[in-house]
Design a protein around this motif. Structure first.
Motif, mmCIF file in Angstrom:
data_model
loop_
_atom_site.group_PDB
_atom_site.id
_atom_site.type_symbol
_atom_site.label_atom_id
_atom_site.label_comp_id
_atom_site.label_asym_id
_atom_site.label_seq_id
_atom_site.Cartn_x
_atom_site.Cartn_y
_atom_site.Cartn_z
ATOM 1 N N GLY A 46 0.970 -1.080 0.088
ATOM 2 C CA GLY A 46 -0.007 -0.127 -0.037
ATOM 3 C C GLY A 46 0.853 1.300 0.084
ATOM 4 N N GLU A 47 0.682 2.151 0.988
ATOM 5 C CA GLU A 47 1.307 3.496 1.081
ATOM 6 C C GLU A 47 3.008 3.146 1.494
ATOM 7 O OE1 GLU A 47 -0.153 2.773 5.233
ATOM 8 O OE2 GLU A 47 -1.126 2.807 3.368
ATOM 9 N N LEU A 48 3.306 2.052 1.721
ATOM 10 C CA LEU A 48 4.622 1.808 2.187
ATOM 11 C C LEU A 48 5.358 1.540 0.836
ATOM 12 C CD1 LEU A 48 3.976 -0.418 5.316
ATOM 13 C CD2 LEU A 48 4.851 2.003 5.192
ATOM 14 N N ILE A 95 14.963 -4.667 6.019
ATOM 15 C CA ILE A 95 15.545 -6.068 6.420
ATOM 16 C C ILE A 95 14.939 -6.567 7.479
ATOM 17 C CG2 ILE A 95 17.444 -7.649 6.689
ATOM 18 C CD1 ILE A 95 19.521 -5.702 5.379
ATOM 19 N N GLY A 96 14.087 -7.632 7.462
ATOM 20 C CA GLY A 96 13.379 -7.996 8.609
ATOM 21 C C GLY A 96 12.063 -8.649 8.182
ATOM 22 N N ARG A 97 11.191 -8.434 9.045
ATOM 23 C CA ARG A 97 9.661 -8.905 8.769
ATOM 24 C C ARG A 97 8.902 -8.261 7.851
ATOM 25 N NH1 ARG A 97 6.701 -9.268 14.701
ATOM 26 N NH2 ARG A 97 7.758 -10.892 15.376
ATOM 27 N N LYS A 98 8.143 -9.077 6.853
ATOM 28 C CA LYS A 98 7.345 -8.702 5.856
ATOM 29 C C LYS A 98 6.718 -7.161 6.263
ATOM 30 C CE LYS A 98 3.287 -10.107 3.237
ATOM 31 N NZ LYS A 98 3.813 -10.046 1.774
ATOM 32 N N LEU A 99 6.789 -6.543 5.519
ATOM 33 C CA LEU A 99 5.968 -5.050 5.828
ATOM 34 C C LEU A 99 4.409 -5.216 5.228
ATOM 35 C CD1 LEU A 99 8.635 -2.446 4.626
ATOM 36 C CD2 LEU A 99 8.167 -3.103 6.790
ATOM 37 N N THR A 100 3.661 -4.638 5.935
ATOM 38 C CA THR A 100 2.105 -4.544 5.536
ATOM 39 C C THR A 100 1.578 -3.276 5.828
ATOM 40 O OG1 THR A 100 2.109 -6.985 6.153
ATOM 41 C CG2 THR A 100 -0.239 -5.943 5.959
ATOM 42 N N ALA A 101 0.941 -2.813 4.683
ATOM 43 C CA ALA A 101 0.277 -1.235 5.178
ATOM 44 C C ALA A 101 -1.002 -1.575 6.088
ATOM 45 C CB ALA A 101 -0.401 -0.997 3.948
ATOM 46 N N ARG A 102 -1.217 -0.672 7.135
ATOM 47 C CA ARG A 102 -2.280 -0.877 8.126
ATOM 48 C C ARG A 102 -3.510 -0.085 7.747
ATOM 49 N NH1 ARG A 102 0.362 -3.667 11.451
ATOM 50 N NH2 ARG A 102 2.592 -3.163 12.014
#
Length: 102
Positions: A46-48, A95-102
């Protein structure tokens, strides 16, 4: 994660060496040459989806999946990066956890 980052660094060196002419789709090139599970898009960002680096907006949608099948969605590892064809580089952003728009 470290082994995946090392493989991505090796891929970046090769990408520069061949002047971005990898001779295959990137997902195939990453898997066959470096054992990396690459995806060009992530619809959940999304916005990320964008970030700024050196005053330029880049897409962070390209990513390497890390241990995708071994963890639940909340613990899925990702390396998000931009593909800079002109600069012959990968610009790692997360680098890390999967990003998810909120």
């Amino acid at each position: 994660m470290w082994r995946t980052l090392e493989a991505l660094a090796e891929a970046a060196r090769e990408y520069r060496k061949v002047h971005a002419a990898v001779g295959a789709r990137l997902d195939v090139w990453f898997m066959e040459g470096f054992g990396l599970d690459y995806a060009a898009q992530d619809s959940k960002l999304g916005e990320l989806a964008d970030f700024e680096f050196e005053g330029v907006a880049w897409s962070r949608e390209p990513h390497i999946k890390v241990d995708d099948a071994k963890h639940g969605l909340d613990n899925t590892g990702r390396i998000y990066f931009a593909v800079d064809k002109e600069g012959l580089r990968f610009i790692v952003d997360h680098i890390g956890r999967k990003l998810t728009a909120r």
